[in-house]
Design an enzyme around this catalytic site. Structure first.
Site, PDB file in Angstrom:
ATOM      1  N   ARG A  35       0.813  -1.223   0.000  1.00 12.30           N
ATOM      2  CA  ARG A  35       0.000   0.000   0.000  1.00 12.30           C
ATOM      3  C   ARG A  35       0.843   1.267   0.000  1.00 12.30           C
ATOM      4  O   ARG A  35       0.421   2.289  -0.535  1.00 12.30           O
ATOM      5  CB  ARG A  35      -0.932  -0.004   1.213  1.00 12.30           C
ATOM      6  CG  ARG A  35      -2.047  -0.988   1.033  1.00 12.30           C
ATOM      7  CD  ARG A  35      -3.054  -0.909   2.122  1.00 12.30           C
ATOM      8  NE  ARG A  35      -4.251  -1.623   1.724  1.00 12.30           N
ATOM      9  CZ  ARG A  35      -5.244  -1.912   2.525  1.00 12.30           C
ATOM     10  NH1 ARG A  35      -5.196  -1.549   3.792  1.00 12.30           N
ATOM     11  NH2 ARG A  35      -6.289  -2.570   2.073  1.00 12.30           N
ATOM     12  N   LYS A 197     -19.255 -15.915   0.664  1.00  9.85           N
ATOM     13  CA  LYS A 197     -20.719 -15.806   0.757  1.00  9.85           C
ATOM     14  C   LYS A 197     -21.367 -15.099  -0.416  1.00  9.85           C
ATOM     15  O   LYS A 197     -20.896 -14.043  -0.839  1.00  9.85           O
ATOM     16  CB  LYS A 197     -21.068 -15.010   2.014  1.00  9.85           C
ATOM     17  CG  LYS A 197     -20.717 -15.686   3.301  1.00  9.85           C
ATOM     18  CD  LYS A 197     -21.078 -14.759   4.416  1.00  9.85           C
ATOM     19  CE  LYS A 197     -20.860 -15.386   5.775  1.00  9.85           C
ATOM     20  NZ  LYS A 197     -20.992 -14.368   6.815  1.00  9.85           N
ATOM     21  N   GLY A 350      -9.463  -8.071  -1.509  1.00  7.98           N
ATOM     22  CA  GLY A 350      -8.317  -8.433  -0.688  1.00  7.98           C
ATOM     23  C   GLY A 350      -7.750  -9.832  -0.877  1.00  7.98           C
ATOM     24  O   GLY A 350      -6.562  -9.981  -1.186  1.00  7.98           O
ATOM     25  N   GLY A 373     -13.302  -3.360  -0.453  1.00  5.68           N
ATOM     26  CA  GLY A 373     -14.698  -2.899  -0.376  1.00  5.68           C
ATOM     27  C   GLY A 373     -15.023  -1.903  -1.476  1.00  5.68           C
ATOM     28  O   GLY A 373     -16.093  -1.975  -2.089  1.00  5.68           O
TER      29      GLY A 373
END
Ligand code: AMP
Length: 394
Positions: A35, A197, A350, A373
């Site tokens: 990052r 999920k 991620g 996200g």
């Protein structure tokens, strides 16, 4: 929206919102500096323009409190090494002392502010806090794509108080690659979705069904789809309450003539452990007390064939529980197929980028998104508040 190369930075105090939220171990060592490296082009550009560079970031979730373990101090040291110049670390991010330090900066100096989230106003998108940040600069650059889906003082409210606002190069790359993949893709466009999920990714799946030519489903979420086809999935992760959603997605795919791929075989085990007994079986034969933890070799072959003529590939979510070696083959095989494809390849989220890096194939992927996200929300077709804020400034 303006980009950093379209605004005048010369001699200006330039506040760059970055995402230096890196993992740090118990000894204070940074264990992955991806990052930090991602922002170097933006920082170097500002330095080349003789700006006074002020870097602002969050780290972890201190919830408005000063938490020593979440200080950005270790980042200043690592960043100095990358920039080959001293990066002065300031022990706060707003206030008189910080303003004084910044007033003493010379062109080409770099300071790193302390964790923005040590102040409660940051995550509340508080206007007073944003004004205090705005006082530190003449130009605001947002390069923190990974938090662009969160409304914070340092990426939304601040844009009301700084006259010149623009996006950095990382933000630009994220937006441009996303557009290349989803707004105006070279077809066939193939999406690979995996992970745990369906419930986390319904929005993504529903949007993808509108756009893609082929959709490949792996990971635990495949079992809810298999269940929707009346197959017995044993003890595999399966969201009973999502079975209807899964049926609907398959129906839509059929109506739109989108090629929809599910695993045809799986690696199963009695429990998710490295020492568990494992075997491979067709999806029709998952034993009652076993769970599917990876796609099998026939599925890998099927998926790789589906990727053959792809011109654009978007991938989010691993094909299995790849963190455990016995269940990592499917994900790593997909990494190889995607990495060696001639398509424009975009990986986001991620866990997927962890797999790509672990396989040592990251250099062969066209673009790896830095936003988990934020990338998913873009895939869902949502507008990201930080991007909207920059658009309002233009
Ligand atoms: P996500 O954050 O939704 O992309 O999910 C990623 C997680 O899904 C990883 O930690 C994987 O270990 C997990 N996962 C993928 N496939 C399976 C599976 N078949 N069974 C259990 N967990 C899985």
């Amino acid at each position: 929206m303006k980009y950093i190369n379209e605004v005048d930075l010369r001699g200006k105090r330039v506040l760059i919102r970055v995402d230096f939220n890196v993992p740090i171990d118990e000894y204070g060592n940074i264990t992955d500096d991806t990052r930090i490296r991602a922002h170097i082009p933006t920082i170097n550009y500002a330095l080349d323009e003789n700006a006074k560079v002020i870097l602002a970031s969050h780290m972890g979730r201190p919830k408005g409190q000063r938490v020593e373990g979440l200080s950005l101090k270790p980042v200043a040291k690592r960043l100095s090494r990358f920039l080959k110049k001293d990066v002065k670390f300031l022990t706060d991010c707003v206030g008189d002392e910080v303003e004084k330090e910044i007033a003493n900066m010379n062109e080409g100096d770099v300071v790193l502010l302390e964790n923005l989230r040590f102040h409660i106003g940051e995550e509340k998108n508080d206007r007073d806090f944003a004004q205090k940040l705005a006082r530190l600069c003449d130009v605001y650059i947002d390069d923190a794509f990974a938090v662009a889906h969160r409304k914070a003082a340092s990426n939304v409210a601040i844009t009301e108080f700084v006259k010149v606002c623009a996006a950095g190069f990382l933000m630009r790359n994220e937006i441009e690659y996303f557009k290349k993949a989803m707004e105006n893709p070279i077809r066939p466009l193939v999406a690979i979705v995996g992970g745990a999920k369906i419930s986390d990714k319904i929005g993504v799946l529903e949007k993808l069904i509108e756009k893609v030519d082929k959709l490949l489903i792996g990971g635990a979420m495949a079992f809810t789809f298999l269940k929707a086809m009346n197959l017995n999935v044993g003890k595999s992760l399966c969201e009973e309450n999502m079975v209807d959603v899964a049926k609907n997605i398959m129906l839509k795919a059929k109506e739109k003539d989108i090629k929809f791929y599910l695993p045809v075989d799986v690696v199963v085990a009695e429990r998710p452990a490295v020492d568990a007994e494992i075997k491979t079986c067709p999806v029709q034969e998952i034993p009652k007390d076993w769970m599917g933890l990876d796609i099998g070799p026939a599925t890998t072959m099927l998926f790789s064939e589906a990727l053959q003529n792809a011109k654009t590939i978007v991938w989010n979510g691993p094909m299995g529980m790849f963190e455990l070696d016995p269940f990592s083959r499917g994900t790593f095989a997909m990494v190889m197929h995607v990495a060696n494809s001639h398509a424009l390849t975009i990986v986001g989220g991620g866990d997927t980028d962890v797999a790509v890096h672990k396989a040592g194939e990251s250099h062969k992927i066209s673009y790896i998104s830095t936003g988990g996200g934020a990338f998913l929300e873009l895939l869902e077709g949502k507008k990201l508040p930080a991007i909207e804020a920059l658009e309002r400034c233009a």
